[in-house]
Enzyme design. Structure first.
Site, PDB file in Angstrom:
ATOM      1  CE  LYS A  27      -1.839   2.597   3.115  1.00 39.60           C
ATOM      2  NZ  LYS A  27      -1.792   3.912   2.411  1.00 39.60           N
ATOM      3  CB  SER A  58       3.387   8.934  12.344  1.00 39.67           C
ATOM      4  OG  SER A  58       2.145   8.269  12.487  1.00 39.67           O
ATOM      5  CB  THR A  59       5.590   7.271  16.988  1.00 43.74           C
ATOM      6  OG1 THR A  59       6.974   7.290  16.610  1.00 43.74           O
ATOM      7  CG2 THR A  59       5.453   6.506  18.288  1.00 43.74           C
ATOM      8  CD  GLU A 107      12.049   3.663   9.979  1.00 43.14           C
ATOM      9  OE1 GLU A 107      12.121   4.559  10.862  1.00 43.14           O
ATOM     10  OE2 GLU A 107      11.847   3.889   8.794  1.00 43.14           O
ATOM     11  CB  CYS A 110      12.421   8.668  10.289  1.00 50.59           C
ATOM     12  SG  CYS A 110      13.205   7.398   9.277  1.00 50.59           S
ATOM     13  CD  GLU A 147       9.802  12.055  12.978  1.00 52.40           C
ATOM     14  OE1 GLU A 147      10.781  11.562  12.403  1.00 52.40           O
ATOM     15  OE2 GLU A 147       8.736  11.439  13.189  1.00 52.40           O
TER      16      GLU A 147
END
Length: 477
Positions: free
Chosen positions: A176, A229-230, A250, A284, A382
């Site tokens: 995706k 994203s986290t 990741e 990142c 971030e």
């Protein structure tokens, strides 16, 4: 304009289940440069079914590692011949400076294909170990159907961190792509067909969050490999945990570059510019916290400010451009929001700020803050843009404390005239990757993060292990 009306499922270009489309908009011109179908849950069901069929009954998982390695080598040869085309396409769809696309966006995926092709030529599926009453066979088998969910910032790089080891392992994949950057995946699909990889081994469905979550939750998926994203990673981890589904994540970073007092600032800035501002700051691993001792703080601020002020901001297709636009208007607004936050927190804008460098396109002025403390939001969250914070430290112990005082642990660097001492610093910082007087990723070494930066490792033999299940077979006689 690059127009695609179909999805790549089961080795064929098929009509989507819905009528929705995704417009790909140039971050430089704000004009539509491509259009693809907006995948639905029904499309994901069809893609998973194709991947399931290819895994459960197709030839791919039943080939030897060496045979799959040869298929990867064929794909790598095609990629090598056309990597300039891939680099240009990624610059067009997401605004990466063409020099960075030519240096990393296209060559690094090729490096991964070559690495895993070479690894697979000699990789042993089975090994014998002594058991209590007889030999034990340890066998490595593919984990199954993989859902690979990738972001927009380095789309081919992240795709290949998942696709190359998954294919070598014998898995089948539903990819995706991010809605912002689906075009490069369509080009990759053409190359996969040309390389003779069997139908259903790779399926591609661009889609938004809702269809993406349907894919992640699908009972036909054995493993989810996600980069992003986290916050999204936590959601995916919760779904996979509930289903006891394999998952690798990741996620984000807030990496610290420690400038030691003996560092040659002029030389360091030449390398730090790439480490901190690569891909318009949308990385990142970007070194966005610059740690400087109070003894040289003003000097370091001046050096960082000079490095950032010297960047050419403009058309990403121009080889002279150092920093291009951000990927989307919402990203532009997000980064500018953080610049406002930094100013409100009392940090000083040394370079950049809120004046946009261009009237058209999603540009943000590359910005340097001084007077930053590590508890400020601009030092902890971030930002994902060209915004650097210079933070003072008292001594090396304090620098290490600040570097480790983060929710993240993805990357980091130290800059020093004494590389051996730099190694001592590197061993004490809790991150998955690190650099002494540089920052580089290599296809043969593991990449991933500590803490909120993720779970698992990609690249290297360790990256292949994430797509394998291990079976022990004991026998008598």
């Amino acid at each position: 304009m690059r127009q695609h009306d179909t999805l790549f499922i089961g080795g064929e270009w098929v009509a989507p289940a819905g009528t929705g489309t995704i417009d790909v908009i140039s971050p430089h011109t704000e004009e539509v440069v491509g259009r693809v179908p907006d995948g639905t849950a029904a499309d994901m069901d069809r893609a998973v079914a194709a991947a399931r069929e290819a895994f459960d009954r197709g030839p791919w998982p039943r080939l030897s590692f060496a045979e799959r390695a040869e298929a990867l080598a064929r794909l790598a040869a095609i990629y090598n011949e056309r990597q300039a085309e891939m680099a240009q396409l990624i610059t067009e769809e997401m605004g990466s400076p063409i020099t960075f696309s030519q240096l990393a966006q296209a060559p690094q995926p090729l490096e991964m294909l070559n690495f895993y092709a070479e690894l697979g030529r000699t990789f042993q599926q089975e090994e014998q170990r002594p058991g209590l009453f007889g030999p034990v066979t340890v066998r490595r088998e593919p984990v199954g159907v993989v859902a690979a969910v990738v972001p927009w910032n380095v789309p081919q790089f992240v795709t290949m961190t998942k696709l190359a080891p998954a294919l070598l392992a014998g898995c089948t994949v539903v990819l995706k792509p991010a809605p912002e950057t689906p075009l490069d995946a369509y080009l990759l699909a053409e190359w996969v067909v040309e390389a003779g990889i069997p139908a259903g081994v790779l399926n591609i469905v661009p889609a938004g969050r809702e269809a993406g979550e349907h894919l992640v939750s699908h009972p036909g998926v054995d493993k989810v490999a996600f980069t992003g994203s986290t916050a999204a990673g936590r959601r995916i981890a919760s779904i996979c945990g509930e289903q006891l589904k394999r998952v690798s994540l990741e996620l984000g970073g807030k990496s610290a570059a420690i400038i030691l007092d003996d560092a040659d600032l002029a030389a360091s800035m030449g390398f730090l510019s790439m480490a901190s501002l690569m891909n318009n700051g949308q990385a990142c691993v970007a070194q966005t916290r610059i740690l400087a001792s109070r003894n040289r703080y003003d000097e370091v601020v001046d050096a960082v400010a000079g490095m950032v002020a010297g960047q050419v901001v403009g058309d990403p297709a121009d080889p002279g451009t150092g920093i291009g636009p951000l990927v989307a208007k919402r990203q532009q607004e997000r980064v500018e929001g953080y610049i406002r936050i930094g100013m409100d927190e009392g940090a000083k804008v040394v370079v950049g700020g809120l004046d946009r460098p261009r009237d058209r396109g999603w540009y943000v002025a590359p910005t340097v803050f001084s007077g930053v403390s590590n508890d400020m939001r601009i030092a902890r969250e971030e930002i994902f843009g060209p915004v650097l914070a210079v933070i003072p430290y008292e001594d090396e112990a304090d620098a290490l404390r600040i570097a480790n005082d983060s929710d993240y642990g993805l990357a980091g660097t130290v800059w020093t005239a004494d590389a051996e001492h730099g190694m001592e610093i590197a061993r004490q910082v809790r991150t998955g990757t690190y650099g002494v007087n540089c920052y580089m990723l290599h296809a043969n070494t593991p990449f991933g993060g500590f803490k909120a930066s993720g779970i698992g490792r990609e690249l290297g033999p360790e990256g292949l292990a994430g797509y394998l299940e291990y079976k022990s077979i004991a026998r008598l006689g």
